[in-house]
Design a protein around this motif. Structure first.
Motif, PDB file in Angstrom:
ATOM      1  N   LEU A  10       0.827  -1.206   0.000  1.00  0.00           N
ATOM      2  CA  LEU A  10       0.000   0.000   0.000  1.00  0.00           C
ATOM      3  C   LEU A  10       0.862   1.258   0.000  1.00  0.00           C
ATOM      4  CD1 LEU A  10      -2.881  -0.942   2.440  1.00  0.00           C
ATOM      5  CD2 LEU A  10      -3.042  -0.549  -0.011  1.00  0.00           C
ATOM      6  N   SER A  14       0.960   4.110  -2.952  1.00  0.00           N
ATOM      7  CA  SER A  14       0.655   5.518  -2.692  1.00  0.00           C
ATOM      8  C   SER A  14       1.789   6.422  -3.133  1.00  0.00           C
ATOM      9  CB  SER A  14       0.343   5.738  -1.210  1.00  0.00           C
ATOM     10  OG  SER A  14       1.501   5.540  -0.434  1.00  0.00           O
ATOM     11  N   LEU A  64     -13.940   5.623   4.646  1.00  0.00           N
ATOM     12  CA  LEU A  64     -12.854   6.403   5.231  1.00  0.00           C
ATOM     13  C   LEU A  64     -13.422   7.709   5.758  1.00  0.00           C
ATOM     14  CD1 LEU A  64     -10.248   5.699   2.434  1.00  0.00           C
ATOM     15  CD2 LEU A  64     -10.062   4.949   4.817  1.00  0.00           C
ATOM     16  N   LEU A  70      -9.387   9.788  -0.824  1.00  0.00           N
ATOM     17  CA  LEU A  70     -10.019   8.637  -1.477  1.00  0.00           C
ATOM     18  C   LEU A  70     -11.529   8.626  -1.224  1.00  0.00           C
ATOM     19  CD1 LEU A  70      -9.667   6.133  -3.222  1.00  0.00           C
ATOM     20  CD2 LEU A  70      -9.215   4.834  -1.125  1.00  0.00           C
ATOM     21  N   ASN A 107      -7.704   4.070   7.674  1.00  0.00           N
ATOM     22  CA  ASN A 107      -6.850   4.068   6.481  1.00  0.00           C
ATOM     23  C   ASN A 107      -7.210   2.891   5.580  1.00  0.00           C
ATOM     24  OD1 ASN A 107      -5.453   1.723   7.520  1.00  0.00           O
ATOM     25  ND2 ASN A 107      -4.322   3.110   8.856  1.00  0.00           N
ATOM     26  N   GLU A 108      -6.555   2.836   4.423  1.00  0.00           N
ATOM     27  CA  GLU A 108      -6.860   1.771   3.460  1.00  0.00           C
ATOM     28  C   GLU A 108      -6.487   0.384   3.970  1.00  0.00           C
ATOM     29  OE1 GLU A 108      -6.674   2.167  -0.910  1.00  0.00           O
ATOM     30  OE2 GLU A 108      -5.568   4.012  -0.432  1.00  0.00           O
ATOM     31  N   GLN A 109      -5.434   0.292   4.757  1.00  0.00           N
ATOM     32  CA  GLN A 109      -5.035  -1.015   5.286  1.00  0.00           C
ATOM     33  C   GLN A 109      -6.119  -1.568   6.208  1.00  0.00           C
ATOM     34  OE1 GLN A 109      -2.279  -2.977   4.452  1.00  0.00           O
ATOM     35  NE2 GLN A 109      -3.556  -4.468   5.508  1.00  0.00           N
ATOM     36  N   MET A 111      -9.252  -0.734   6.050  1.00  0.00           N
ATOM     37  CA  MET A 111     -10.370  -1.040   5.155  1.00  0.00           C
ATOM     38  C   MET A 111     -10.168  -2.427   4.547  1.00  0.00           C
ATOM     39  SD  MET A 111     -13.159   0.296   3.390  1.00  0.00           S
ATOM     40  CE  MET A 111     -12.994   2.057   3.217  1.00  0.00           C
ATOM     41  N   LEU A 125     -11.213   0.907  -2.331  1.00  0.00           N
ATOM     42  CA  LEU A 125      -9.757   0.997  -2.247  1.00  0.00           C
ATOM     43  C   LEU A 125      -9.236   1.749  -3.463  1.00  0.00           C
ATOM     44  CD1 LEU A 125      -8.980  -2.689  -1.191  1.00  0.00           C
ATOM     45  CD2 LEU A 125      -8.797  -0.668   0.274  1.00  0.00           C
ATOM     46  N   SER A 126      -7.988   2.167  -3.383  1.00  0.00           N
ATOM     47  CA  SER A 126      -7.382   2.897  -4.496  1.00  0.00           C
ATOM     48  C   SER A 126      -6.708   1.963  -5.492  1.00  0.00           C
ATOM     49  CB  SER A 126      -6.348   3.897  -3.967  1.00  0.00           C
ATOM     50  OG  SER A 126      -5.300   3.210  -3.298  1.00  0.00           O
TER      51      SER A 126
END
Length: 140
Positions: A10, A14, A64, A70, A107-109, A111, A125-126
């Motif tokens: 991740l 980024s 988020l 995001l 954060n995305e992690q 998520m 997610l991105s």
């Protein structure tokens, strides 16, 4: 070791992606058993109006923070809404006692971890993810 590898992946994603070109992918737990949604259906899930997937599985919506880039991109590009519009819907439901609000992750992690471990989970997610417990849902 698996968690640190995910976190490193991740971080690299980024750093490699310029902030303006980040893509947004709607991701669900495999239990959703669905490959695509209309924009309106996605909106209904994220405004907490649809509570079950078509197969009857209860949904768990993850988002988020409202100020996260995001989240803003997801609301605009996938749902066709502004983040403040989503917040108004959620606040109205919460304060009137007529509904629930999504679960906010930091954060995305987090998520990714929640989406993988929670049947019925949906979030974003991105990046596309290759994981047997997750599926990318196309929004038409």
């Amino acid at each position: 070791m698996g968690r640190s590898l995910k976190a490193l992946t991740l971080l690299i994603l980024s750093l490699v992606s310029p902030s303006g070109s980040t893509q947004v992918f709607l991701i669900a737990h495999e239990s959703a058993e669905i490959a695509s949604l209309t924009r309106n259906e996605a909106r209904l899930f994220f405004t907490m109006r649809l509570k079950n997937w078509p197969n009857g599985t209860l949904t768990k919506v993850y988002v988020l923070n409202d100020n996260h880039e995001l989240h803003r991109r997801f609301a605009n590009e996938i749902l066709g809404l502004y983040p403040y519009q989503l917040r108004r819907v959620w606040d109205r439901q919460l304060f009137s006692g007529t509904g629930q609000i999504p679960i906010t992750v930091t954060n995305e992690q987090e998520m990714l971890d929640r989406l993988q471990s929670t049947p019925g989970a949906v979030g974003y997610l991105s990046h596309k993810i290759e994981h047997s417990a997750l599926r990318v849902i196309e929004v038409q």
